[in-house]
Design a protein around this motif. Structure first.
Motif, PDB file in Angstrom:
ATOM      1  N   PHE A   1       0.817  -1.209   0.000  1.00 32.35           N
ATOM      2  CA  PHE A   1       0.000   0.000   0.000  1.00 32.35           C
ATOM      3  C   PHE A   1       0.856   1.267   0.000  1.00 32.35           C
ATOM      4  CE2 PHE A   1      -2.769  -3.362   1.324  1.00 32.35           C
ATOM      5  CZ  PHE A   1      -3.920  -3.099   0.602  1.00 32.35           C
ATOM      6  N   LEU A   2       2.155   1.082  -0.259  1.00 33.20           N
ATOM      7  CA  LEU A   2       3.079   2.209  -0.386  1.00 33.20           C
ATOM      8  C   LEU A   2       3.799   2.097  -1.718  1.00 33.20           C
ATOM      9  CD1 LEU A   2       4.738   2.239   3.167  1.00 33.20           C
ATOM     10  CD2 LEU A   2       2.746   3.536   2.375  1.00 33.20           C
ATOM     11  N   ARG A   3       4.209   3.242  -2.230  1.00 32.62           N
ATOM     12  CA  ARG A   3       4.946   3.295  -3.488  1.00 32.62           C
ATOM     13  C   ARG A   3       6.093   4.273  -3.326  1.00 32.62           C
ATOM     14  NH1 ARG A   3       1.722   5.707  -8.375  1.00 32.62           N
ATOM     15  NH2 ARG A   3       2.526   7.644  -7.555  1.00 32.62           N
ATOM     16  N   ILE A   4       7.236   3.944  -3.918  1.00 29.24           N
ATOM     17  CA  ILE A   4       8.366   4.860  -3.890  1.00 29.24           C
ATOM     18  C   ILE A   4       8.676   5.302  -5.313  1.00 29.24           C
ATOM     19  CG2 ILE A   4      10.146   3.054  -3.975  1.00 29.24           C
ATOM     20  CD1 ILE A   4      11.729   4.918  -1.944  1.00 29.24           C
ATOM     21  N   ASP A   5       8.833   6.595  -5.479  1.00 32.83           N
ATOM     22  CA  ASP A   5       9.206   7.184  -6.760  1.00 32.83           C
ATOM     23  C   ASP A   5      10.456   8.012  -6.546  1.00 32.83           C
ATOM     24  OD1 ASP A   5       6.986   6.383  -8.543  1.00 32.83           O
ATOM     25  OD2 ASP A   5       5.763   7.583  -7.176  1.00 32.83           O
ATOM     26  N   PHE A   6      11.145   8.249  -7.628  1.00 32.49           N
ATOM     27  CA  PHE A   6      12.353   9.052  -7.579  1.00 32.49           C
ATOM     28  C   PHE A   6      12.194  10.208  -8.542  1.00 32.49           C
ATOM     29  CE2 PHE A   6      13.370   4.762  -6.336  1.00 32.49           C
ATOM     30  CZ  PHE A   6      13.984   4.978  -5.119  1.00 32.49           C
ATOM     31  N   LEU A   7      12.617  11.383  -8.091  1.00 33.48           N
ATOM     32  CA  LEU A   7      12.464  12.587  -8.890  1.00 33.48           C
ATOM     33  C   LEU A   7      13.821  13.227  -9.115  1.00 33.48           C
ATOM     34  CD1 LEU A   7       9.887  13.421  -6.343  1.00 33.48           C
ATOM     35  CD2 LEU A   7       9.136  13.550  -8.687  1.00 33.48           C
TER      36      LEU A   7
ATOM     37  N   VAL B   1       7.678   8.915  -1.165  1.00 33.95           N
ATOM     38  CA  VAL B   1       6.821   7.773  -0.843  1.00 33.95           C
ATOM     39  C   VAL B   1       5.371   8.240  -0.886  1.00 33.95           C
ATOM     40  CG1 VAL B   1       6.220   6.041   0.914  1.00 33.95           C
ATOM     41  CG2 VAL B   1       8.609   6.698   0.572  1.00 33.95           C
ATOM     42  N   SER B   2       4.541   7.402  -1.508  1.00 32.73           N
ATOM     43  CA  SER B   2       3.103   7.679  -1.591  1.00 32.73           C
ATOM     44  C   SER B   2       2.347   6.529  -0.957  1.00 32.73           C
ATOM     45  CB  SER B   2       2.670   7.814  -3.057  1.00 32.73           C
ATOM     46  OG  SER B   2       3.358   8.861  -3.693  1.00 32.73           O
ATOM     47  N   ARG B   3       1.157   6.846  -0.443  1.00 26.64           N
ATOM     48  CA  ARG B   3       0.302   5.843   0.200  1.00 26.64           C
ATOM     49  C   ARG B   3      -0.969   5.688  -0.625  1.00 26.64           C
ATOM     50  NH1 ARG B   3      -0.549   7.673   5.680  1.00 26.64           N
ATOM     51  NH2 ARG B   3      -2.100   9.039   4.788  1.00 26.64           N
ATOM     52  N   LYS B   4      -1.402   4.464  -0.794  1.00 28.61           N
ATOM     53  CA  LYS B   4      -2.606   4.184  -1.566  1.00 28.61           C
ATOM     54  C   LYS B   4      -3.840   4.594  -0.771  1.00 28.61           C
ATOM     55  CE  LYS B   4      -4.611   0.819  -4.576  1.00 28.61           C
ATOM     56  NZ  LYS B   4      -4.457  -0.442  -5.248  1.00 28.61           N
ATOM     57  N   SER B   5      -4.732   5.284  -1.443  1.00 26.09           N
ATOM     58  CA  SER B   5      -6.020   5.672  -0.863  1.00 26.09           C
ATOM     59  C   SER B   5      -7.083   5.324  -1.893  1.00 26.09           C
ATOM     60  CB  SER B   5      -6.058   7.168  -0.559  1.00 26.09           C
ATOM     61  OG  SER B   5      -5.137   7.495   0.441  1.00 26.09           O
ATOM     62  N   GLY B   6      -7.627   4.137  -1.777  1.00 28.05           N
ATOM     63  CA  GLY B   6      -8.588   3.674  -2.781  1.00 28.05           C
ATOM     64  C   GLY B   6      -7.858   3.383  -4.081  1.00 28.05           C
ATOM     65  N   ASN B   7      -8.190   4.158  -5.117  1.00 25.91           N
ATOM     66  CA  ASN B   7      -7.568   3.971  -6.420  1.00 25.91           C
ATOM     67  C   ASN B   7      -6.529   5.042  -6.747  1.00 25.91           C
ATOM     68  OD1 ASN B   7      -9.059   1.659  -7.086  1.00 25.91           O
ATOM     69  ND2 ASN B   7     -10.800   2.910  -7.682  1.00 25.91           N
ATOM     70  N   VAL B   8      -6.186   5.886  -5.786  1.00 31.02           N
ATOM     71  CA  VAL B   8      -5.206   6.946  -6.034  1.00 31.02           C
ATOM     72  C   VAL B   8      -4.034   6.821  -5.064  1.00 31.02           C
ATOM     73  CG1 VAL B   8      -6.948   8.560  -6.925  1.00 31.02           C
ATOM     74  CG2 VAL B   8      -6.354   8.610  -4.512  1.00 31.02           C
ATOM     75  N   TRP B   9      -2.933   7.461  -5.419  1.00 35.36           N
ATOM     76  CA  TRP B   9      -1.738   7.483  -4.591  1.00 35.36           C
ATOM     77  C   TRP B   9      -1.526   8.898  -4.105  1.00 35.36           C
ATOM     78  CZ3 TRP B   9       0.697   3.087  -3.209  1.00 35.36           C
ATOM     79  CH2 TRP B   9       0.422   1.946  -3.953  1.00 35.36           C
ATOM     80  N   ASN B  10      -1.457   9.086  -2.785  1.00 32.84           N
ATOM     81  CA  ASN B  10      -1.222  10.394  -2.195  1.00 32.84           C
ATOM     82  C   ASN B  10       0.193  10.467  -1.635  1.00 32.84           C
ATOM     83  OD1 ASN B  10      -3.882  11.423  -2.595  1.00 32.84           O
ATOM     84  ND2 ASN B  10      -4.560  10.206  -0.857  1.00 32.84           N
ATOM     85  N   THR B  11       0.894  11.525  -1.991  1.00 34.34           N
ATOM     86  CA  THR B  11       2.242  11.721  -1.481  1.00 34.34           C
ATOM     87  C   THR B  11       2.192  11.923   0.023  1.00 34.34           C
ATOM     88  OG1 THR B  11       2.886  12.747  -3.557  1.00 34.34           O
ATOM     89  CG2 THR B  11       4.309  13.149  -1.663  1.00 34.34           C
TER      90      THR B  11
ATOM     91  N   GLN C   1       2.252   3.342   8.015  1.00 35.93           N
ATOM     92  CA  GLN C   1       1.805   3.920   6.740  1.00 35.93           C
ATOM     93  C   GLN C   1       1.107   2.859   5.888  1.00 35.93           C
ATOM     94  OE1 GLN C   1       1.767   6.993   5.849  1.00 35.93           O
ATOM     95  NE2 GLN C   1       3.402   8.035   6.915  1.00 35.93           N
ATOM     96  N   ASN C   2       1.711   1.676   5.796  1.00 38.47           N
ATOM     97  CA  ASN C   2       1.137   0.609   4.985  1.00 38.47           C
ATOM     98  C   ASN C   2      -0.212   0.159   5.544  1.00 38.47           C
ATOM     99  OD1 ASN C   2       1.700  -1.234   2.646  1.00 38.47           O
ATOM    100  ND2 ASN C   2       1.408  -2.768   4.245  1.00 38.47           N
ATOM    101  N   THR C   3      -0.302   0.036   6.866  1.00 40.17           N
ATOM    102  CA  THR C   3      -1.555  -0.349   7.514  1.00 40.17           C
ATOM    103  C   THR C   3      -2.633   0.706   7.268  1.00 40.17           C
ATOM    104  OG1 THR C   3      -0.368  -1.589   9.211  1.00 40.17           O
ATOM    105  CG2 THR C   3      -2.625  -0.933   9.737  1.00 40.17           C
ATOM    106  N   ALA C   4      -2.256   1.973   7.356  1.00 40.01           N
ATOM    107  CA  ALA C   4      -3.212   3.063   7.087  1.00 40.01           C
ATOM    108  C   ALA C   4      -3.678   3.007   5.640  1.00 40.01           C
ATOM    109  CB  ALA C   4      -2.575   4.412   7.400  1.00 40.01           C
ATOM    110  N   GLY C   5      -2.762   2.760   4.716  1.00 39.01           N
ATOM    111  CA  GLY C   5      -3.136   2.651   3.309  1.00 39.01           C
ATOM    112  C   GLY C   5      -4.091   1.506   3.055  1.00 39.01           C
TER     113      GLY C   5
END
Length: 130
Positions: free
Chosen positions: A29-35, A92-102, A114-118
């Protein structure tokens, strides 16, 4: 890169997608991106780095780097470590339904929290939609 160890091993033959896959394998339920950031006409812009980018193109990695992503580490610790090792911004972003929130306000929470909350938010949101 074993998923059960809560470590990510990075070397010069790794790709951004390798890190992302290993991270999401531990925390679905977490995602990591690099910018990467660029300064253009006195403004700072950031853009996502393509997952197919080789880490060799981002940083000089003289040896294998072991990134600790155990459940008790916070988002701010993880983003700092990845940023320091690779010279880019980690987000890092957390899943909220079908979207990812930073994650910004709760970056002091552990990865497990964070993962449990997501997971909870997603299950509640998808329950409302379905």
């Amino acid at each position: 890169m074993p998923f059960h160890t809560k470590e990510i091993w990075i070397h010069d033959k790794s790709f951004v997608s390798d890190i992302q896959t290993a991270f999401s394998g531990c925390y679905p339920f977490l995602r990591i991106d690099f910018l990467e950031t660029t300064a253009a006409s006195h403004t700072l812009k950031s853009s996502n780095i393509d997952p197919h980018t080789s880490l060799r193109a981002l940083a000089s990695l003289p040896e294998i780097i072991r990134m600790d992503i155990n459940r008790n580490r916070t988002v701010s610790e993880i983003t700092h470590d990845f940023g320091h090792a690779l010279g880019v911004i980690a987000q890092v972003s957390r899943k909220s339904g079908n979207v990812w929130n930073t994650i910004s306000v709760t970056e002091g929470w552990t990865l497990e929290n964070q993962n449990t909350a997501g997971e909870y938010i997603s299950s509640q949101m998808l329950g409302i939609v379905n």
